[in-house]
Design a protein around this motif. Structure first.
Motif, short mmCIF file in Angstrom:
data_model
loop_
_atom_site.label_atom_id
_atom_site.label_comp_id
_atom_site.label_asym_id
_atom_site.label_seq_id
_atom_site.Cartn_x
_atom_site.Cartn_y
_atom_site.Cartn_z
N GLY A 186 14.20 4.66 -0.52
CA GLY A 186 13.22 5.12 0.44
C GLY A 186 12.32 3.99 0.91
N SER A 187 12.53 2.82 0.37
CA SER A 187 11.79 1.66 0.86
C SER A 187 12.74 0.72 1.57
N ARG B 289 0.83 -1.21 0.00
CA ARG B 289 0.00 0.00 0.00
C ARG B 289 0.86 1.25 0.00
N ALA B 290 1.99 1.21 0.72
CA ALA B 290 2.91 2.34 0.71
C ALA B 290 3.45 2.59 -0.69
N ALA C 139 11.40 -7.31 -4.49
CA ALA C 139 10.12 -7.24 -3.77
C ALA C 139 9.24 -6.13 -4.34
N ILE C 140 9.86 -5.00 -4.66
CA ILE C 140 9.08 -3.90 -5.25
C ILE C 140 8.45 -4.33 -6.56
N SER C 141 9.22 -5.02 -7.38
CA SER C 141 8.67 -5.49 -8.64
C SER C 141 7.51 -6.45 -8.43
N GLU D 148 4.56 10.17 -12.01
CA GLU D 148 5.18 8.99 -12.60
C GLU D 148 6.44 8.69 -11.81
N ILE D 149 6.73 7.40 -11.66
CA ILE D 149 7.88 7.03 -10.84
C ILE D 149 8.43 5.69 -11.32
N THR D 150 9.74 5.56 -11.24
CA THR D 150 10.38 4.33 -11.70
C THR D 150 10.58 3.37 -10.52
N VAL D 151 11.08 2.19 -10.86
CA VAL D 151 11.25 1.16 -9.83
C VAL D 151 12.41 1.51 -8.91
#
Lengths: 109, 109
Positions: free
Chosen positions: A40-41, A20-21, A47-49, A31-34
DNA sequence: CAAAAACAATAGTATTCACTAATGAATTAG
DNA sequence: CTAATTCATTAGTGAATACTATTGTTTTTG
């Protein structure tokens, strides 16, 4: 491929705090890339992917590949199943408490 | 005992289809017992009780014991965290849900 | 009092989940 | 061309989850 039970898939996608974050950060950024999401995570790029894949399957996010980067963006209609579900049961409450108020009013004028 | 992260607990509670069906049936019924909930459901009475415990911990449901029966009913403010989250991050539906959020707050006794 | 009914709680199980670490594919830079 | 960057995918792992079956507790019934 969009899941059959959209309400369930949307809720399940947003139930995890980390995922959710990620979604919230995509919404805030146009717009934001991976890599930007990974920075910041507290979790790995893989995991992000994976979270992005879940969000995409839930219809909450769409992607725009450009070169070796992939820009992610929030899907405007993604929250609509959740909104519909809430408006349905919110309306239930409204009617119920409207009736209750009317009932109390009739009993104790 | 209400969970610290209310948004997560509410979403997690409603993400499971079986548990959400239980909640929806509680909302539609004014008050309903566990046996009535178990009837018409495909799972065991124990599973229903476990789902009710989760819904109660999420603040979505409250109970009224009467004799050997326990009547369950929906907690009006239970969906408020979800409504707040949606009104914030669902900018697309902000106008549409401003009324609902205010309604849920007005309902609180 | 004994049997039944309503519900909660527990132990056990199979599945799912979120994550890491590693690898692979595609694009860009030097 | 070679190295680096960006991202997806996979295998593996520990934890959480949803469920059943069973037991226990309280309350009603006969």
């Amino acid at each position: 491929m969009i899941q059959p039970d959209t309400v369930t898939s949307v809720m399940r996608a947003l139930a995890d705090p980390t995922r959710r974050a990620v979604f919230e950060r995509i919404v805030q950024s146009d717009e934001i890339t991976v890599v930007e999401l990974t920075r910041g995570s507290s979790v790995t790029q893989g995991a992000i992917s994976q979270h992005l894949k879940a969000l995409k399957q839930a219809g909450l996010v769409c992607e725009r590949p450009e070169g070796r980067k992939v820009y992610y963006r929030a899907e405007p209609r993604g929250l609509e199943p959740l909104a519909d579900w809430m408006s349905h049961y919110g309306a239930f409450w409204r009617d119920r408490f409207a009736d209750l108020r009317q009932l109390l009013k009739d009993i104790d004028p």
